[in-house]
Design an enzyme around this catalytic site. Structure first.
Site, mmCIF file in Angstrom:
data_model
loop_
_atom_site.group_PDB
_atom_site.id
_atom_site.type_symbol
_atom_site.label_atom_id
_atom_site.label_comp_id
_atom_site.label_asym_id
_atom_site.label_seq_id
_atom_site.Cartn_x
_atom_site.Cartn_y
_atom_site.Cartn_z
ATOM 1 N N GLU A 164 -13.915 -12.470 -0.848
ATOM 2 C CA GLU A 164 -14.376 -13.674 -0.151
ATOM 3 C C GLU A 164 -15.880 -13.922 -0.129
ATOM 4 O O GLU A 164 -16.489 -14.002 0.952
ATOM 5 C CB GLU A 164 -13.839 -13.666 1.287
ATOM 6 C CG GLU A 164 -12.338 -13.766 1.344
ATOM 7 C CD GLU A 164 -11.807 -14.195 2.708
ATOM 8 O OE1 GLU A 164 -12.535 -14.094 3.702
ATOM 9 O OE2 GLU A 164 -10.655 -14.671 2.756
ATOM 10 N N GLU A 376 -4.176 -13.009 0.181
ATOM 11 C CA GLU A 376 -4.067 -13.088 1.643
ATOM 12 C C GLU A 376 -3.460 -14.435 2.004
ATOM 13 O O GLU A 376 -3.742 -15.454 1.359
ATOM 14 C CB GLU A 376 -5.434 -12.983 2.356
ATOM 15 C CG GLU A 376 -6.051 -11.617 2.316
ATOM 16 C CD GLU A 376 -7.388 -11.524 3.058
ATOM 17 O OE1 GLU A 376 -7.595 -12.263 4.049
ATOM 18 O OE2 GLU A 376 -8.217 -10.722 2.624
HETATM 19 C C1 BG6 Z 1 -10.112 -13.135 5.608
HETATM 20 C C2 BG6 Z 1 -10.593 -11.729 5.412
HETATM 21 O O1 BG6 Z 1 -11.229 -13.934 5.737
HETATM 22 O O2 BG6 Z 1 -9.420 -13.466 6.731
HETATM 23 C C3 BG6 Z 1 -9.941 -10.696 6.304
HETATM 24 O O3 BG6 Z 1 -10.556 -11.324 4.076
HETATM 25 C C4 BG6 Z 1 -9.717 -11.293 7.685
HETATM 26 O O4 BG6 Z 1 -10.747 -9.555 6.305
HETATM 27 C C5 BG6 Z 1 -8.811 -12.499 7.562
HETATM 28 O O5 BG6 Z 1 -9.216 -10.394 8.613
HETATM 29 C C6 BG6 Z 1 -8.500 -13.180 8.886
HETATM 30 O O6 BG6 Z 1 -9.679 -13.527 9.549
HETATM 31 P P1 BG6 Z 1 -9.973 -13.045 11.027
HETATM 32 O O7 BG6 Z 1 -11.370 -13.460 11.308
HETATM 33 O O8 BG6 Z 1 -8.989 -13.695 11.903
HETATM 34 O O9 BG6 Z 1 -9.820 -11.557 11.003
#
Ligand code: BG6
Length: 478
Positions: A164, A376
């Protein structure tokens, strides 16, 4: 002929995590601090010192992955566990952990897909030269990446370089430990990103050099961007934002260049990175084979109004109450992010937009024509552990069902998608909201501050996902 709908053959099924968000053991067996260990101490939420304790429970976790039917798992390697000082001597205990972890995955028929860098620059390098702010970071990253790639070249085929970069730019002071003296200098975030572009390209070259039939790509945090309405100015804002927030990263990975419109704009604003002679050749030579897409939410923009037109940074919703979003990003004379009036959100104001998944897959594929893996995708929510050891996360099942349908539709329309690795496997330390906001298929019994016994409890979504995997998607696609 009426064929049963399912995902393509050999589609990879699994989930994702990252080192500092699950491992804990932040100072164990020779590991030293990473910038995430330090930054998370100041959030007001839980820190990374214990997280989900996966460092000690990885065998139990992999057993659960197997039970669910995973064929792949995305995880990250903590640079500061392998090289506690960033470079120099390898920490044998640290690398042994990843040897064992990777072997355990393979033994259970699960393909290991590592991320080489997920936000966690060793603190030693931050102290030495301000981390990614300095160009020296590229060389030291390459030292670390080369070691990892050579060590696992015969065991790992698909590699993710950096997680990211888009989000690292957007939240540059939260995803990097940036010394205060730079805090008002917004050029730094584009400089950090340029160093990461070089680091990414060099890591791609290393995979191509050492790994027979190896494939490599970055995982990008990606949001399709919609105009508030069809007014010509708002449509232009949409183009501007697509250019600076999306093409700015993907053009580097797949064309080896910065998009000209975004770059000229940054030059006008005195924000453009310093690019040294030969940099663009390195970037071109380090081509990516695929793209990892992290998709959570789409974004909506309008053109800034003349009386409200300045550089404003995004601020996350830290309360977990709808509408408590700190601030939406704005770039003067270019675009202003706003809440999409036509889409619902979760409690942290993240838009829930399953058709955005189809939109982005088709858009990216038409533009770059490359294979994509979902690295993700998930719903942050308050989960409740019931007295009978169950967690009824039907909202998450609904979210993933709709997103998988969108992925399948994109595949029907010709997009090459080769896997789904949702966020997250076990509950993780959220980067913005500690353990209040959960993502996992598996519940971890801890509070945000209260550690409890950290035991694992399968959520309803775990059982649902097992059926999805067993049927290669048919259980929800028909
Ligand atoms: C992504 C990241 O941005 O989103 C993760 O790669 C992260 O590391 C995930 O945990 C969810 O975001 P957040 O801020 O809710 O943890």
């Amino acid at each position: 002929m009426n064929r049963k709908k399912e995902m393509p053959a050999n589609f990879l099924w699994g989930a994702a995590t990252s080192a500092f968000q699950v491992e804990g053991a932040a100072l164990e067996d020779g590991k030293k601090l990473s910038q995430m260990d330090v930054l998370n101490k100041n959030t007001g939420f839980s820190d990374a010192s214990i997280a989900s304790d996966s460092y000690h429970r990885y065998k139990e976790d992999i057993k659960l992955m197997k039970e669910c039917g995973f064929t792949a798992h995305r995880f990250s390697i903590a640079w500061s566990r392998v090289f506690p000082n960033g470079t120099g001597e390898v920490n044998l205990k640290g690398i042994e952990f990843y040897d064992n972890f990777i072997d355990e995955l393979i033994k259970n028929g699960i393909e290991p897909i590592p991320t080489i860098y997920h936000y966690d620059m060793p603190m030693a390098l931050v102290e030495k030269y301000d981390g990614w702010v300095s160009r020296q970071s590229v060389e030291d990253f390459v030292y670390y990446a080369e070691f990892i790639i050579k060590r696992y070249k015969d065991k790992i085929k698909n590699w993710i370089t950096i997680n990211e970069q888009s989000i690292i730019v957007e939240f540059w002071k939260k995803k990097n430990y940036v010394p205060e003296k730079y805090h008002n200098n917004h050029q730094i975030k584009y400089q950090i990103n340029h160093h990461m572009n070089l680091a990414h390209a060099k890591a791609c070259q290393l995979v191509h050099k050492y790994v027979e039939n190896g494939k490599v790509g970055a995982a990008i945090g990606y949001s399709p961007i919609y105009a508030l309405d069809s007014s010509p100015k708002n449509m232009l804002a949409m183009l501007n934002a697509e250019n600076l927030k999306n093409h700015f990263f993907l053009d580097i990975y797949f064309k080896g260049s910065y998009p000209v419109g975004a770059m000229k704009y940054l030059e006008e604003q005195n924000l453009a990175p310093i690019i040294e002679e030969g940099d663009m050749d390195i970037i071109k030579a380090g081509y990516s084979d695929f793209l990892g897409v992290n998709y959570y939410a789409s974004k909506c923009v309008k053109f800034p109004s003349p009386d409200n037109n300045y550089l404003r940074e995004a601020k996350s919703n830290l309360e977990g109450k709808k509408g408590a979003m700190g601030a939406y990003e704005m770039m003067p004379d270019f675009y202003e992010y706003i809440k999409n009036p036509n889409a619902e959100t979760n409690d942290w104001d993240w838009t829930i937009d399953p058709s955005g998944m189809e939109y982005l897959l088709r858009d990216i594929y038409q533009r770059y024509n490359i294979p994509i893996i979902i690295t993700e995708n998930g719903l942050g929510a308050y989960d409740k552990l019931e007295d009978d050891e169950t967690v009824h996360d039907d909202y998450r099942i609904d979210y993933w069902t709709k997103h998988l349908k969108s992925i399948h539709r994109a595949i029907e329309l010709g997009v090459e998608v080769f896997g789904f690795l949702p966020w997250s496997f076990v509950d993780v330390l959220s980067t913005s909201n500690g353990y209040n906001k959960r993502y996992g298929l598996v519940y971890v019994n801890r509070g945000d501050k209260e550690i409890k016994d950290l035991r694992r409890i399968k959520k309803d979504s775990f059982y649902w996902y097992k059926k999805v995997i067993e049927s290669n998607g048919a259980s929800i696609l028909n």
